[in-house]
Design a protein around this motif. Structure first.
Motif, PDB file in Angstrom:
ATOM      1  N   TYR A 527       0.851  -1.196   0.000  1.00 27.54           N
ATOM      2  CA  TYR A 527       0.000   0.000   0.000  1.00 27.54           C
ATOM      3  C   TYR A 527       0.884   1.243   0.000  1.00 27.54           C
ATOM      4  O   TYR A 527       2.075   1.187   0.339  1.00 27.54           O
ATOM      5  CB  TYR A 527      -0.961   0.007   1.182  1.00 27.54           C
ATOM      6  N   LEU A 529       1.161   5.167   1.391  1.00 23.76           N
ATOM      7  CA  LEU A 529       0.681   6.172   2.330  1.00 23.76           C
ATOM      8  C   LEU A 529       1.135   7.533   1.823  1.00 23.76           C
ATOM      9  O   LEU A 529       2.339   7.796   1.753  1.00 23.76           O
ATOM     10  CB  LEU A 529       1.239   5.909   3.727  1.00 23.76           C
ATOM     11  N   ARG A 531       1.427  11.447   2.218  1.00 27.13           N
ATOM     12  CA  ARG A 531       1.418  12.530   3.212  1.00 27.13           C
ATOM     13  C   ARG A 531       1.283  13.848   2.458  1.00 27.13           C
ATOM     14  O   ARG A 531       2.193  14.263   1.727  1.00 27.13           O
ATOM     15  CB  ARG A 531       2.708  12.504   4.039  1.00 27.13           C
ATOM     16  N   THR A 537      -3.311  12.507   5.486  1.00 24.45           N
ATOM     17  CA  THR A 537      -2.741  11.352   4.792  1.00 24.45           C
ATOM     18  C   THR A 537      -3.820  10.594   4.022  1.00 24.45           C
ATOM     19  O   THR A 537      -5.008  10.622   4.373  1.00 24.45           O
ATOM     20  CB  THR A 537      -2.079  10.376   5.787  1.00 24.45           C
ATOM     21  N   THR A 539      -4.379   6.637   2.242  1.00 23.61           N
ATOM     22  CA  THR A 539      -3.859   5.282   2.118  1.00 23.61           C
ATOM     23  C   THR A 539      -4.433   4.661   0.857  1.00 23.61           C
ATOM     24  O   THR A 539      -5.658   4.596   0.680  1.00 23.61           O
ATOM     25  CB  THR A 539      -4.228   4.426   3.335  1.00 23.61           C
ATOM     26  N   GLU A 541      -4.409   1.306  -1.608  1.00 22.40           N
ATOM     27  CA  GLU A 541      -4.036  -0.082  -1.803  1.00 22.40           C
ATOM     28  C   GLU A 541      -3.471  -0.250  -3.218  1.00 22.40           C
ATOM     29  O   GLU A 541      -4.038   0.256  -4.190  1.00 22.40           O
ATOM     30  CB  GLU A 541      -5.239  -0.997  -1.620  1.00 22.40           C
ATOM     31  N   TRP A 553      -2.885   7.803  -8.761  1.00 22.19           N
ATOM     32  CA  TRP A 553      -3.317   8.772  -7.747  1.00 22.19           C
ATOM     33  C   TRP A 553      -3.337  10.161  -8.373  1.00 22.19           C
ATOM     34  O   TRP A 553      -2.440  10.530  -9.136  1.00 22.19           O
ATOM     35  CB  TRP A 553      -2.346   8.704  -6.554  1.00 22.19           C
ATOM     36  N   HIS A 579      10.129  -0.894   3.402  1.00 22.39           N
ATOM     37  CA  HIS A 579       9.563   0.442   3.220  1.00 22.39           C
ATOM     38  C   HIS A 579      10.402   1.199   2.189  1.00 22.39           C
ATOM     39  O   HIS A 579      11.635   1.112   2.205  1.00 22.39           O
ATOM     40  CB  HIS A 579       9.573   1.221   4.534  1.00 22.39           C
TER      41      HIS A 579
END
Length: 588
Positions: A527, A529, A531, A537, A539, A541, A553, A579
């Motif tokens: 996923y 995230l 900011r 924020t 989220t 998927e 997005w 990450h």
């Protein structure tokens, strides 16, 4: 002799007479040398007035004058007391002088051996006559630019009354010290959640400060010495804001030209933005370096700290590094690079850095040629890998436990960002045993300087796979925290955003791929995230098959966005997590 022969002989003699006269008069046409004292030399400033002093680097014209009109066309040669010829000019016949085009005085304050020469002698020569003039030369101002979470005080070792610069006969101007207008805002512990200035805004502040220094000193050129993020600020100024070259040279100490992975601590906690986001490697590599490419003739000199060579001793950066900025990052753009075994937070106070790197460049180097365009010199190696980056809050007198799942990695290095600098830490390995951390075995380091981006670090070589637990205890005051676990070996997560700079409402494709060198991964999930600049924020998927995932997005807010990609999977019996950290710039 018959009359006829006599007349013929007389005719021949008369015919030869003009040629004989020419040879006889030839020596009488040699032009005399100028009379002693007939030639004078005057330096002229930018305003055309006689100059008795000049700041190193300022333009100067030289005028030669005769006390009588020139009897012929004269060529005047001008030079400096070190034997170098500076220029020539021509005095037409019957004129009484000539003036050179503007000359650069760059590096006149220093001899070839690097010694100060506050008094220089100029000379002019013509027709066997020589004239001389004295000129006082003052050194160029040295403008000092601080880095992230810092201020002008970081340069105290340079600017003190008996500091590095004064002992070398130089004067330092640290941005934000009040000697000239303009100050940077790169964040501070006392206002973690206040917005910082952006790199362009900080570069504008540097522009004001340099303009003020020039007004106060009369200098047209300054030397700039920048630390850490200050190097990015200075690069932006040179590329975008410098109206005509006024930087003689740019010396950068530990500047993250490839970004710093340690910025993940602050960005995960959601503080010190947007400056912390501007330190993300993805921002520097994919946005900043692609737009900030012009040097306008300014030579760049780079210092890379390589004090840390073992991976477990580098809490949040690849090695070799200065603990915050890797050598690869500090040398990621073309330039004259020197490596020294110095830590990031020691660079502005290190006598070794000053005497081995900075001072020799201030004494020379400004006349070196520089490529006008720079290119990011990064390669296709993946970004630093993180098994965990967690943030949270600890109440006074309370404990918080963070679990970090390590898979089959060769190195695990942990970094803690603790604004209170009081948290007590307990570490239990995958065996469940509490580990007494030491500097020798685990590279334990506690850092008081907030500019380091972390307050504590430690690590392990070949850690046992499984859950590692870190307990944080706040003995006196509540505090926020961020904890990261950088790993080397095992699974690798690659992520990208396309485009990295988008218009508002434009679709941005976020993609990531998780691979393991020895296992086919199972149960892959990812996923993103996001900011946003207002602190909120999103989220998202990420969908896909196999080891790759993606999502589109559309940003609704202009500004710099941080995008954290989190991937989870299983490698055989081992769960693993990685990450990755991206930055997306959204234009209005």
């Amino acid at each position: 002799m018959t009359p006829f022969r006599a007349a013929r002989a007389h005719h021949h003699a008369m015919g030869r007479l003009p040629l004989l006269c020419v040879f006889a008069l030839g020596p009488a046409l040699a032009l005399p040398a100028l009379a002693a004292g007939s030639l004078s030399l005057t330096p002229l400033g930018a305003d055309g007035a006689p100059a008795v002093t000049v700041v190193d680097g300022n333009p100067l014209r030289l005028r030669a004058a005769l006390d009588q009109p020139a009897p012929r066309t004269l060529s005047i040669t001008f030079g400096l007391d070190d034997g170098r010829t500076l220029a020539t000019c021509t005095v037409p016949r019957a004129a009484r002088g000539c003036t050179t085009a503007p000359l650069s005085t760059l590096d006149w304050f220093w001899s070839g051996a690097g010694d100060a020469q506050p008094q220089r002698r100029l000379w002019a020569e013509a027709g066997g006559e020589r004239a001389a003039a004295s000129l006082a030369v003052t050194p160029r101002p040295v403008v000092l630019v601080h880095g992230f979470m810092s201020d002008h005080g970081t340069w105290a070792a340079y600017t003190a009354a008996d500091g590095f610069l004064s002992r070398a006969g130089l004067h330092g101007w640290a941005v934000g010290d009040g000697q000239a207008e303009g100050s940077l805002d790169t964040g501070a512990l006392s206002r973690l959640r206040s917005a910082t200035k952006t790199l362009p805004e900080n570069a504008t502040a540097l522009q004001r400060y340099i303009a003020g220094v020039k007004r106060r000193t009369g200098a047209q050129l300054v030397d700039v010495v920048a630390h850490s993020m200050g190097g990015l600020v200075a690069r932006y100024y040179v590329a975008r804001l410098m109206g005509g070259r006024d930087v003689a040279q740019l010396v950068m100490l530990g500047s993250p030209h490839g970004g710093s992975d340690c910025s993940a601590l602050a960005t995960t906690l959601g503080v010190l933005g947007p400056a912390a986001l501007e330190l993300r490697p993805s921002y520097v590599r994919d946005i900043f370096n692609r737009g900030i490419t012009r040097r306008h003739g300014v030579p760049f000199h780079l210092l890379a700290g390589d004090a840390i060579a073992e991976g477990f001793r580098a809490p949040c950066s690849d090695v070799p590094s200065d603990s915050v900025v890797s050598v690869a990052s500090a040398s990621a753009i073309p330039g004259d690079v020197m490596r020294l075994p110095v830590l990031h937070t020691d660079m502005t106070a290190s006598a070794e850095v000053f005497h081995r790197r900075v001072l020799p460049l201030l004494r020379r180097g400004a006349t070196q040629a520089a490529d006008d365009a720079e290119a990011f010199m990064g390669d296709d190696a993946p970004a630093a890998q993180f098994a965990q980056v967690a943030s949270g809050h600890v109440e006074a007198g309370s404990r918080v436990e963070v679990e970090v799942q390590l898979d089959d990695v060769a190195v695990a290095a942990f970094a803690l960002f603790d604004p209170s600098r009081e948290l007590e830490i307990t570490v239990r390995g995958a065996s469940g045993r509490t580990i007494a951390l030491t500097a020798r075995e685990h590279g334990l380091v506690k850092v008081d300087d907030p500019a380091s981006l972390l307050t504590l670090g430690y690590g392990f070589a070949n850690p046992r796979p499984g859950p590692w637990r870190v307990t944080l205890f706040a003995p006196r005051q509540a505090t926020d925290y961020a904890l990261s676990a950088r790993v080397a070996g095992g699974a690798v997560l690659r992520a990208e955003a396309s485009p990295a700079s988008a218009a508002r409402g434009q679709a941005v494709q976020l993609g990531a791929e998780l691979r393991h060198p020895a296992h086919t991964l199972q149960a892959v999930a990812m996923y993103a995230l996001v900011r946003q600049p207002d602190g909120s924020t999103l989220t998202l998927e990420m969908q896909g098959e196999g080891e790759r995932r993606g999502v589109a997005w559309r940003a609704t807010q202009p500004g710099l966005h941080g995008v954290d990609i989190v991937a989870r999977a299983r490698a055989g019996d081992l769960p693993l997590e990685r990450h990755a950290f991206l930055a997306v710039e959204v234009r209005p």
